[in-house]
Each structure stands twice: as C-alpha cells, then as structure tokens.
Design an enzyme around this catalytic site. Structure first.
Site, PDB file in Angstrom:
ATOM      1  N   VAL A  94       0.814  -1.218   0.000  1.00  0.00           N
ATOM      2  CA  VAL A  94       0.000   0.000   0.000  1.00  0.00           C
ATOM      3  C   VAL A  94       0.847   1.267   0.000  1.00  0.00           C
ATOM      4  O   VAL A  94       0.358   2.337  -0.307  1.00  0.00           O
ATOM      5  CB  VAL A  94      -0.985   0.057   1.202  1.00  0.00           C
ATOM      6  CG1 VAL A  94      -2.125  -0.949   1.031  1.00  0.00           C
ATOM      7  CG2 VAL A  94      -0.267  -0.169   2.528  1.00  0.00           C
ATOM      8  N   LYS A  95       2.108   1.155   0.381  1.00  0.00           N
ATOM      9  CA  LYS A  95       3.044   2.296   0.409  1.00  0.00           C
ATOM     10  C   LYS A  95       2.437   3.542   1.061  1.00  0.00           C
ATOM     11  O   LYS A  95       2.586   4.652   0.567  1.00  0.00           O
ATOM     12  CB  LYS A  95       3.546   2.608  -0.999  1.00  0.00           C
ATOM     13  CG  LYS A  95       4.356   1.459  -1.615  1.00  0.00           C
ATOM     14  CD  LYS A  95       5.056   1.869  -2.901  1.00  0.00           C
ATOM     15  CE  LYS A  95       5.921   0.774  -3.479  1.00  0.00           C
ATOM     16  NZ  LYS A  95       5.185  -0.414  -3.949  1.00  0.00           N
ATOM     17  N   ARG A  96       1.754   3.355   2.191  1.00  0.00           N
ATOM     18  CA  ARG A  96       1.177   4.494   2.883  1.00  0.00           C
ATOM     19  C   ARG A  96       2.246   5.247   3.662  1.00  0.00           C
ATOM     20  O   ARG A  96       3.255   4.658   4.093  1.00  0.00           O
ATOM     21  CB  ARG A  96       0.082   4.039   3.854  1.00  0.00           C
ATOM     22  CG  ARG A  96      -1.076   3.284   3.197  1.00  0.00           C
ATOM     23  CD  ARG A  96      -1.835   4.134   2.196  1.00  0.00           C
ATOM     24  NE  ARG A  96      -3.097   3.497   1.805  1.00  0.00           N
ATOM     25  CZ  ARG A  96      -3.295   2.834   0.661  1.00  0.00           C
ATOM     26  NH1 ARG A  96      -2.336   2.710  -0.230  1.00  0.00           N
ATOM     27  NH2 ARG A  96      -4.483   2.313   0.393  1.00  0.00           N
TER      28      ARG A  96
END
Lengths: 267, 267
Positions: A94-96
């Site tokens: 998700v690379k949040r």
C-alpha cells in the site's frame, strides 16, 4: 508469534518467495478474463487457490483493487481472508505514509483488527522515518510487520534515495540505520525494508540490519534468485524476493502457475 | 475546464479554503456519534451538507475511510458524490506514490472515471518525482489535479525534505522546481504542491511556481490565514489553506460548523 518468526517458520519449508497479486490489464488479458470486477476476482482468487500451499507469502498490490472502488476493496478483503485461512502470509503493498492521527488510522486499517487486517504492509518515508512510528508501534504490539521503502530500482528511484538527509547521511542508508536500530532495541524485527533487486550498485550497507528485506523486481523486471546472493552478499537478513507478472502471466491453469513459481525459484 | 481554472473560479466567490474531512475518534466524540461506520457516515455527510455551499473544496482523508475496509470506502464514494453534486471540489488526501503500472492504476483509480473519481489527489515522491508521471499525465488529460508533497511541517518532515537530491539540490526545492517546469511547459497548472503552513522557515523558493499550494495545518495545528501572507509572501500561486479539526469539532450543528469556518477565515 511475531511476524518475523511466522515468516521464518513458513519460509523454512516453502522458501521465502512472495507472489505479487497485481491484476493489471495485461495479466487479465493473459487469463482470458474481462477487465472488470469479475476478472479481478478471478485472477486474485485463482492465484491464491493455485499457489496458497506453495509459497510463503502473497503481496496484493492495493492500487489494482482501489481502482474498482469499494467493490474492488471487497475483493481484496476476500482475497486476504482466503490467503490467511490457508496459512499464508499477506504483505499488502500500500506504500502508505502520513503523520499523526492519520498515520495511526492507516496503521489501524492494516495492522489492527479491521476487515483489511494483514500480516504486514509497505510504507513510505518521505515525511520522515519518525512519522511512521504509529505503524511501528502497532506492528510490534500486534505481531505484525512493516516494510519501509529504502532503495528502489526504478530509474528515478535514486533521485531522493541516493541523496542526503538534513544530517548528511545518504537517504536510503538512513532508513536502513533507523530500521536496524529499532529492530535491535525491540528484538522483534518487525521493521522490514524494501530494497530493489535489480539495481547493480545498491550503495547501502545492510551488514548490521536484522529483519527481512522485501525484494521486488524478480522475474520480468530482470532480477533472478541466484543474482540475489551477490546483490545482498553482505547481509544475513531474510530476503523475501517478490515476483508478480512472471508468475501471474502463466495463469489461469493452476499447474502452469506452480511451474512458473518453480522456474523463478530456479532462476 | 482545467482543475486549476475550476479552483480559481470557485475560490473567487467563496475564498480558497478547503475543509478536511478527517473523522477520527476525537471528532466522532465531539459529534456525539459512535465510533463505527454509522458515525463515520454521519460526520462525513453532515460536514458536506452543512458546508457544501460555503467552501471551495473538501479534502477527505482516505485513511479514516480505509480503516473500515470496503464499507468505509463505500461511505467515501457517497461523500465524493455528495460534494461533487453540490458543485464543490474534492481533493482526496491519499498520498499515493508508486511506479510503472501500479502508479498508472492509482492514477486511474482517482483521476480516471471510476467510483472514486475526484478533482485532485495528494501524491508522495519518495520514489522520485518522475515516478509520478502517470498521475501527471492523467491529471492533465482529464482536467484534474495532483498535489505533490514538497515540504511538510511535522517535526520529522525536514529529515528528507531539507536534505539534498543525488544532484545536490535541496529535496523540497527539487519538487517545487520539477512542478514549476511541468506547469510552465503545459500551461495547465495541474501540478499542485503540499507545503506546510506552520513551519517558520520554509527554506524553499516558490517565486517561479505557478499552480496552487495546498497548505495543511490551519487551525488547531497553529497556522492562521493571516499568517499565510507572510509565510508565502514571495509567491503569487493560489494558496488553498486546509483546516480540519478546528472546523469538524464544532459539529454536528450546521450553523456552528459554518461559524467555525468564518472564525478560521478571520484568523
């Protein structure tokens, strides 16, 4: 049992390979399914059914589910449930990255007990390694993991990652050093790293790092399993090579998918 | 009409303020609603109903919807529809950042025609400004916008942002320069910037930048509207100050929410 221990245990019998679930138009075309929600579900669930007993972890790529809105996220929920019910691990890509109560909400979303609860997520440090602390805290408290983007192998990846922090440390190295320090202080190894496998000169020192390293780019992106040994010669950390298209494009036949995994493992 | 022109048009009558929709536990408590999906929907829709005719844009914070899984995203879809049907603009705060076909999927998810289609999104450049190109391309093609994180005011924000790129340019400045160059070459001003309003010394030169600047941190985070004039004295870009808790905490009474906006505007 910590995420890191679950990963080690499952990798000891199945190897540490991770299959990315990236249902993009090309993959759906290879499967002969329509580019719609039904096609998305067919690829996601078909991949898990074929490979659930053969690989340690799956890495669903959130973007390809978000693209279909809430109905796509419902497919992602079913996909996560299917993987976990078979004993597999879910590393959700998700690379949040955010701050304060927003970062806490992202942590709760994926490392708490909600419908998108997974074993580990990827996170991005542009707002500072320390801004990700709510995710570190919850991962450690709930026996989950995070993979912090450190050094990626895309052409523009070095622009920031090979630059320097405000203190003068190379950026990617500062991520590695911060993760190393936190893992050493907790002993939980909940903080993983994302480091690209196809970049020839990584220019980062991983020798003190304990934990696991997610290595995307195996397969069609040019990386090989045998190549990892030299790229990561200096580290004893657990490598989790991730392969997506090279495997997915072999679907929908379950045996073809399994053979594609074998091919990658022998690469 | 381009996103930038829609923003200018609406701001000319309502002012450029943007209200953040961040339904975190404290806000739901202030509204006297339970911390669940029904409470989420009440806060999100109640804020839009009270303020839809009074502000230029809303900035829903995706994390607080993702936390409830697909059902939370369904609330976000209804919230987006409600804002847009009233003529308001939606700047969805998602801080996405990836590469290749994954970045294309994020762009399609939010700047395409799907159920989460909005006017603009925030994006994060740790993988390199150039890795965000699929979002720039689609924003420009579809009359949408993006806001690239440049300089944030959280304590750890300077770690990377005040460092240097691999070419030796200060990182935040390199984001500004790249955005400036792209906006000048297209004339569309689709590339916005996120720059914190509470940081005393921004240490970035915005004098050549055209486009709009999303400025979070107005209200309880310490920023004021009058303070923006000096913080951003050197730029003629359109400032979009964003306020969240200071306004949301005044709910659920519509008049109280409107008065909170007036108070912030006078701050």
């Amino acid at each position: 049992m910590t995420f890191h221990d679950r990963l080690l245990a499952r990798a000891s019998s199945l190897g540490s390979i991770c299959v990315g679930i990236d249902p993009h138009p090309g993959v759906m075309d290879a499967w002969g399914v329509s580019y719609d929600l039904a096609g998305l579900e067919r690829v996601a669930m078909g991949t898990v059914e074929a490979l659930g007993d053969h690989v340690t972890a799956f890495k669903p790529q959130s973007a390809f589910f978000e693209q279909w809105g809430s109905a796509g996220i419902a497919v992602l929920e079913r996909c996560i449930t299917e993987i976990r019910s078979g004993g597999g691990l879910v590393i959700l890509d998700v690379k949040r990255g955010d701050i304060g109560s927003t970062m806490e909400a992202y942590a709760q979303a994926y490392l708490g007990e909600g419908p998108l609860s997974v074993d580990a997520i990827t996170i991005s440090p542009y707002l500072g390694f320390g801004s990700l602390t709510p995710a570190f805290d919850l991962a450690e408290a709930n026996d989950r993991g995070v993979y912090v983007l450190a050094r990626t192998s895309n052409p523009e990846g070095g622009d920031i990652q090979l630059g320097s922090t405000s203190l003068g440390t190379p950026v990617a190295q500062s991520i590695v050093d911060n993760a190393t320090q936190r893992n050493h202080s907790t002993g939980l190894d909940a903080i993983g790293l994302v480091v690209g496998g196809t970049h020839e000169t990584l220019r980062i020192d991983l020798s003190w790092y304990s934990g696991s390293i997610l290595v995307p780019g195996i397969g069609v992106q040019g990386g090989t399993i045998s190549g990892l040994a030299s790229s990561f010669a200096e580290t004893s950390a657990l490598l989790v090579p991730s392969v997506s298209r090279e495997v997915l494009n072999a679907g929908p036949n379950p045996q073809a998918l399994q053979e594609a995994v074998e091919r990658v493992l022998a690469s």
